[in-house]
Design an enzyme around this catalytic site. Structure first.
Site, PDB file in Angstrom:
ATOM      1  N   ASP A 105      35.962 -93.425 -22.320  1.00  0.00           N
ATOM      2  CA  ASP A 105      35.763 -94.847 -20.603  1.00  0.00           C
ATOM      3  C   ASP A 105      35.545 -96.128 -21.943  1.00  0.00           C
ATOM      4  O   ASP A 105      34.923 -96.110 -22.404  1.00  0.00           O
ATOM      5  CB  ASP A 105      34.796 -94.016 -20.353  1.00  0.00           C
ATOM      6  CG  ASP A 105      35.666 -92.571 -19.199  1.00  0.00           C
ATOM      7  OD1 ASP A 105      36.589 -92.578 -19.512  1.00  0.00           O
ATOM      8  OD2 ASP A 105      34.465 -92.534 -18.063  1.00  0.00           O
ATOM      9  N   LYS A 169      38.303 -96.451 -12.218  1.00  0.00           N
ATOM     10  CA  LYS A 169      36.968 -94.789 -11.558  1.00  0.00           C
ATOM     11  C   LYS A 169      36.099 -96.295 -11.497  1.00  0.00           C
ATOM     12  O   LYS A 169      35.753 -97.431 -11.795  1.00  0.00           O
ATOM     13  CB  LYS A 169      36.682 -94.929 -13.803  1.00  0.00           C
ATOM     14  CG  LYS A 169      35.429 -94.275 -13.387  1.00  0.00           C
ATOM     15  CD  LYS A 169      34.352 -94.296 -15.100  1.00  0.00           C
ATOM     16  CE  LYS A 169      33.428 -93.178 -14.860  1.00  0.00           C
ATOM     17  NZ  LYS A 169      32.981 -92.863 -16.065  1.00  0.00           N
ATOM     18  N   LYS A 202      39.292 -92.057 -11.548  1.00  0.00           N
ATOM     19  CA  LYS A 202      38.372 -91.483 -11.053  1.00  0.00           C
ATOM     20  C   LYS A 202      37.034 -91.648 -10.370  1.00  0.00           C
ATOM     21  O   LYS A 202      36.970 -93.086 -10.152  1.00  0.00           O
ATOM     22  CB  LYS A 202      37.902 -91.533 -12.455  1.00  0.00           C
ATOM     23  CG  LYS A 202      36.760 -90.530 -13.188  1.00  0.00           C
ATOM     24  CD  LYS A 202      35.914 -90.793 -14.959  1.00  0.00           C
ATOM     25  CE  LYS A 202      34.709 -90.599 -14.834  1.00  0.00           C
ATOM     26  NZ  LYS A 202      34.753 -90.239 -16.000  1.00  0.00           N
TER      27      LYS A 202
END
Length: 239
Positions: A105, A169, A202
């Site tokens: 990430d 995300k 996400k």
């Protein structure tokens, strides 16, 4: 096509099936090594997809995911996304060399998104995605949606997709000074509308109830970042 609704309702899934949607968050900077180990063991025992950790602790956590369905997800340039592209790529290359790492990430430079510097954001994220992919890892990009307006969120999605990154995300969970809704269903719906299946999604931030967790799965989300206190709540298990 990503973001397809699951074949069965989330409420009918087993605890193990539900846990496979979770990136178990172990990111607080004040955690001791003992706390990090205990939480990593907990996430692996449940069958979570990954344990999200700060890159410093990859080697510490590796023994506790080895031989399990769970892998590690180091979060780079966290939580502000303000390092140079060169530094960000170096962090990804460091994190990506470990066999226990599934995904990486990284935080988008959301100050640049707010400045409208979309080409600059895309170029930076492309270098990051290329570095992750060279090492065989998908890259998830955190937009920090609570700091952005709708146009900036939608443009941020386009930056992530154009860069070739794999996941959009929502949040770091570390933003201060803003009203935080995190992965609220309306935010996820907006991202899904913009994304149209081109990347995975996400949700992270403020997922603290089972109802919210199950709702996002039924919407077709791919993964969720859940804090260690909320994991037993969303999975409906007694600790």
């Amino acid at each position: 096509m990503n973001n397809m609704k699951p074949e069965k309702k989330a409420a009918e899934m087993t605890v193990r099936e539900l846990a496979s949607y979770i990136d178990y968050s172990v990111l607080k900077p004040e955690f001791t090594e003992e706390e990090i180990i205990e939480l990593t063991k907990d996430g692996a025992a449940l069958g979570c997809a990954t344990i999200c950790i700060n890159p410093k602790y990859i080697e510490l956590c590796e023994p506790y995911v080895r031989g399990t369905e769970t892998m590690l997800c180091p979060v780079t340039d966290f939580p502000f996304g303000l390092s140079s592209t060169e530094s960000r790529v170096a962090q990804i290359r460091f994190a990506g060399k470990y066999d226990s790492v599934k995904e990486i990430d990284i935080v988008a430079n959301f100050g640049l998104l707010r400045s409208g510097k979309y080409d600059e954001v895309t170029a930076d994220l492309k270098a990051c995605a290329d570095a992750a992919h060279e090492l065989g890892h998908p890259l998830k990009v955190i937009l920090e949606t609570d700091a952005l307006n709708e146009e900036q969120i939608r443009q941020g999605c386009e930056c992530i997709i154009a860069a070739g990154a794999d996941f959009i995300k929502t949040s770091t969970g570390f933003l201060t000074g803003h009203n935080t809704v995190g992965a609220a269903p309306e935010v996820i719906a907006m991202i899904m509308d913009q994304n149209k299946g081109r990347a995975k999604i996400k949700g992270s931030g403020n997922i603290r109830t089972r109802e919210h967790f199950l709702q996002l799965i039924d919407m077709g989300i791919d993964r969720m970042g859940i804090g260690y206190r909320s994991v037993p709540v969303v999975l409906d298990i007694k600790k």
